[in-house]
Design a protein around this motif. Structure first.
Motif, PDB file in Angstrom:
ATOM      1  N   TYR A 146       0.818  -1.215   0.000  1.00 12.64           N
ATOM      2  CA  TYR A 146       0.000   0.000   0.000  1.00 12.64           C
ATOM      3  C   TYR A 146       0.853   1.267   0.000  1.00 12.64           C
ATOM      4  O   TYR A 146       0.497   2.264  -0.645  1.00 12.64           O
ATOM      5  N   LEU A 147       1.978   1.238   0.676  1.00 14.54           N
ATOM      6  CA  LEU A 147       2.840   2.426   0.693  1.00 14.54           C
ATOM      7  C   LEU A 147       3.553   2.606  -0.642  1.00 14.54           C
ATOM      8  O   LEU A 147       3.797   3.735  -1.075  1.00 14.54           O
ATOM      9  N   TYR A 148       3.886   1.512  -1.292  1.00 16.83           N
ATOM     10  CA  TYR A 148       4.485   1.612  -2.626  1.00 16.83           C
ATOM     11  C   TYR A 148       3.507   2.263  -3.596  1.00 16.83           C
ATOM     12  O   TYR A 148       3.874   3.137  -4.386  1.00 16.83           O
ATOM     13  N   LYS A 149       2.226   1.865  -3.530  1.00 19.89           N
ATOM     14  CA  LYS A 149       1.207   2.470  -4.387  1.00 19.89           C
ATOM     15  C   LYS A 149       1.009   3.940  -4.021  1.00 19.89           C
ATOM     16  O   LYS A 149       0.803   4.781  -4.911  1.00 19.89           O
ATOM     17  N   TRP A 150       1.073   4.274  -2.738  1.00 22.06           N
ATOM     18  CA  TRP A 150       0.933   5.674  -2.313  1.00 22.06           C
ATOM     19  C   TRP A 150       2.090   6.518  -2.839  1.00 22.06           C
ATOM     20  O   TRP A 150       1.883   7.626  -3.333  1.00 22.06           O
TER      21      TRP A 150
ATOM     22  N   THR B 193       2.013   7.882  -6.421  1.00 22.21           N
ATOM     23  CA  THR B 193       1.203   9.062  -6.740  1.00 22.21           C
ATOM     24  C   THR B 193       2.064  10.314  -6.822  1.00 22.21           C
ATOM     25  O   THR B 193       1.594  11.353  -7.280  1.00 22.21           O
ATOM     26  N   TYR B 194       3.315  10.228  -6.371  1.00 20.78           N
ATOM     27  CA  TYR B 194       4.260  11.342  -6.458  1.00 20.78           C
ATOM     28  C   TYR B 194       5.341  10.978  -7.471  1.00 20.78           C
ATOM     29  O   TYR B 194       5.970   9.926  -7.363  1.00 20.78           O
ATOM     30  N   GLN B 195       5.550  11.857  -8.433  1.00 20.66           N
ATOM     31  CA  GLN B 195       6.596  11.577  -9.419  1.00 20.66           C
ATOM     32  C   GLN B 195       7.986  11.738  -8.820  1.00 20.66           C
ATOM     33  O   GLN B 195       8.955  11.169  -9.301  1.00 20.66           O
ATOM     34  N   TYR B 196       8.106  12.547  -7.779  1.00 17.02           N
ATOM     35  CA  TYR B 196       9.378  12.723  -7.075  1.00 17.02           C
ATOM     36  C   TYR B 196       9.180  12.137  -5.683  1.00 17.02           C
ATOM     37  O   TYR B 196       8.531  12.728  -4.837  1.00 17.02           O
ATOM     38  N   HIS B 197       9.703  10.925  -5.463  1.00 14.09           N
ATOM     39  CA  HIS B 197       9.428  10.264  -4.190  1.00 14.09           C
ATOM     40  C   HIS B 197      10.643   9.485  -3.717  1.00 14.09           C
ATOM     41  O   HIS B 197      11.554   9.159  -4.483  1.00 14.09           O
ATOM     42  N   THR B 198      10.641   9.195  -2.429  1.00 15.61           N
ATOM     43  CA  THR B 198      11.706   8.409  -1.827  1.00 15.61           C
ATOM     44  C   THR B 198      11.500   6.929  -2.139  1.00 15.61           C
ATOM     45  O   THR B 198      10.478   6.540  -2.712  1.00 15.61           O
ATOM     46  N   ASP B 199      12.466   6.124  -1.754  1.00 15.83           N
ATOM     47  CA  ASP B 199      12.333   4.683  -1.929  1.00 15.83           C
ATOM     48  C   ASP B 199      11.960   4.047  -0.585  1.00 15.83           C
ATOM     49  O   ASP B 199      11.999   4.696   0.457  1.00 15.83           O
ATOM     50  N   ILE B 200      11.584   2.796  -0.628  1.00  7.75           N
ATOM     51  CA  ILE B 200      11.232   2.065   0.591  1.00  7.75           C
ATOM     52  C   ILE B 200      12.426   1.182   0.953  1.00  7.75           C
ATOM     53  O   ILE B 200      12.664   0.162   0.319  1.00  7.75           O
ATOM     54  N   SER B 201      13.176   1.597   1.959  1.00  8.84           N
ATOM     55  CA  SER B 201      14.384   0.876   2.363  1.00  8.84           C
ATOM     56  C   SER B 201      14.037  -0.269   3.306  1.00  8.84           C
ATOM     57  O   SER B 201      13.078  -0.193   4.086  1.00  8.84           O
TER      58      SER B 201
END
Length: 490
Positions: free
Chosen positions: A437-441, A444-452
């Motif tokens: 769910y957080l990956y999908k959230w 929605t932002y073209q400039y976003h952090t990664d999930i470490s």
């Protein structure tokens, strides 16, 4: 539900006596459900009080204006209905479970719960901690996304910039006089005008043409009218070519492009080339690094800057870094009131306007953090009750182990391991759910952090620490208990 079933054996004899005296199972179920509903009603009364006390803070946190509708019949119908529903559902399993006890076994002292009796309680603990860990992971990622965007290069200097809206026509045509008076105050480093604030692009247009452009496309550019001193005032960075200058009269038809605009045109070396705007030729004199003027989560908009003193709507002032803002504003106010008497001196700090772009995400993060703490608190209450129940169930076992030489650490480890395993299971369930769910959230932002990966490790470790801290009280209490008291009846 968890606490009631955990304490069920404490009421086993009561149930046995009631059944012996003729109580029907339906009567026992009704009594137990009534107790559960009463508990829910008392909780509802406490909740109303807590909501009344915390609503103003919650409104501030969530940027809402909610109030308790005391006179609304639907409000009372829904809340009381939900309270009744909660009481019935939470009391249903304990009522059915307790009312099923056989009185003969209970009163003879041979009643023992089955091996799977604790399974529902364990499932509830796993579900509760799954929710808690998911919320912890979500809170960390939301704040990482906010910090990631805040650390994004903006291409200009926000500190010390203020914007004053041009609300009346009186100030038009007096740019040089206003500029001279502002610089004369000694608190202004530079000043310019623009049709857009530094934190927004108010005009977008088509009608641009250049050599090599695909005739089938109509690209859209942000069009920003500025005065000659705009670049020095906002502190943009020239990548190639030069800034606007009063020494070149041809700059009245000159253009400065940002990097995104250059990419859109596809021109390898646009400085010195001609771009037609609505059929009128204009020369590119410079390229500036991208200025982040709109959403910090989106790509920078292709923008074109040009000189136009008649199309400006905002006065942009840079205050000297060595001057306190309070003193600077006190000196600026008389100058603006003198040149623009029909409008009050209203200004916006660029820093504040830029910070507003993160308000939605910060609210999500703050609310997620609060919900995570509440979920953890509720989970720990259930865990504490279950640990208390297990410790009581194994009192004699702990006494025997201590007599045979078991240390306090061994007993603590024995009681804690079961709960640690439950929380590890929760973490294993929560991790893929949170990631999905957080990956999908984030998408929605073209400039976003990664999930470490470390985020899941930190959340899981935090849950384990909370679990051990919650269970340790009961485990240490059992380990310190005098074995003589638990074994004297044997």
């Amino acid at each position: 539900m968890n606490l009631s079933t955990a304490r069920s054996e404490k009421r086993a004899k009561e149930v046995g006596i009631r059944k012996t005296l003729g109580s029907l199972r339906s009567q026992l179920i009704g009594q137990l459900l009534s107790e559960s509903v009463l508990t829910a009603v008392l909780a509802f009364l406490v909740a109303i009080g807590l909501v009344g006390l915390s609503l103003s803070y919650f409104n501030e946190l969530s940027d809402k204006a909610m109030a308790i509708p005391w006179s609304n019949g639907w409000f009372w119908l829904l809340t009381l209905g939900f309270t009744l529903f909660t009481g019935l559902v939470s009391g249903s399993y304990p009522a059915l479970y307790l009312s099923s006890f056989e009185p003969i076994k209970v009163l003879k002292g041979t009643f023992k719960v089955g091996r799977l009796a604790s399974l529902p309680r364990k499932v509830l603990v796993v579900i509760q901690f799954t929710v808690s860990v998911t919320l912890i992971i979500g809170t960390i990622i939301v704040f990482r996304q906010i910090q990631y965007a805040k650390n994004r290069p903006v291409g200009y200097t926000r500190e010390g910039l203020i914007t004053v809206d041009i609300n009346t026509p009186e100030i038009y045509g007096h740019y040089n006089a206003l500029r001279d008076d502002l610089l004369a105050t000694g608190v202004v480093e530079d000043m310019a005008e623009s049709n857009s604030e530094p934190t927004g692009v108010s005009s977008n247009q088509i009608g641009f043409d250049w050599a090599g452009k695909d005739p089938g496309t109509t690209p859209l550019f942000g069009t920003i009218a500025v005065t000659h001193d705009y670049g020095k005032t906002v502190g943009w960075h020239i990548k190639s070519g030069r800034d606007f200058s009063r020494n070149f009269t041809t700059d009245s038809t000159g253009l400065i492009l940002n990097e995104s605009a250059v990419k859109l045109t596809g021109l390898p070396h646009p400085v010195g080339m001609t771009i037609k705007w609505n059929g009128k030729p204009r020369q590119v004199i410079g390229i500036v690094h991208d200025m982040l003027m709109e959403s910090p989560y989106m790509p920078v908009q292709p923008s074109i800057f040009f000189i136009d003193y008649g199309w400006t709507q905002n006065i942009i002032v840079r205050i000297k870094a060595t001057v306190p803002l309070k003193d600077a504003l006190a000196k600026l106010a008389p100058v603006f009131l003198r040149h623009n008497p029909g409008s009050p001196f209203e200004y916006h700090f660029t820093d504040d306007e830029y910070a507003k772009k993160f308000s939605d995400e910060e609210r999500i993060g703050n609310l997620a953090g609060i919900f995570a703490m509440l979920a953890i608190l509720i989970s720990c209450l259930g865990l504490f009750g279950l640990a208390s129940f297990v410790a009581e169930q194994r009192t004699k076992e702990m006494g025997v182990r201590k007599v045979l030489g078991a240390s306090m650490f061994n007993i603590w480890k024995l009681l804690s391991t079961e709960f640690v395993v439950l929380v590890i299971i929760s973490c294993l369930i929560a991790t893929p759910i949170a990631w999905y769910y957080l990956y999908k959230w984030l998408l929605t932002y073209q400039y976003h952090t990664d999930i470490s990966w470390w985020i899941f490790g930190v959340a899981s470790l935090g849950a384990l620490v909370i679990t051990v801290a919650t269970v340790s009280y009961q485990a240490i209490k059992a380990a310190l208990a005098n074995p003589v008291k638990s074994l004297r009846t044997e």
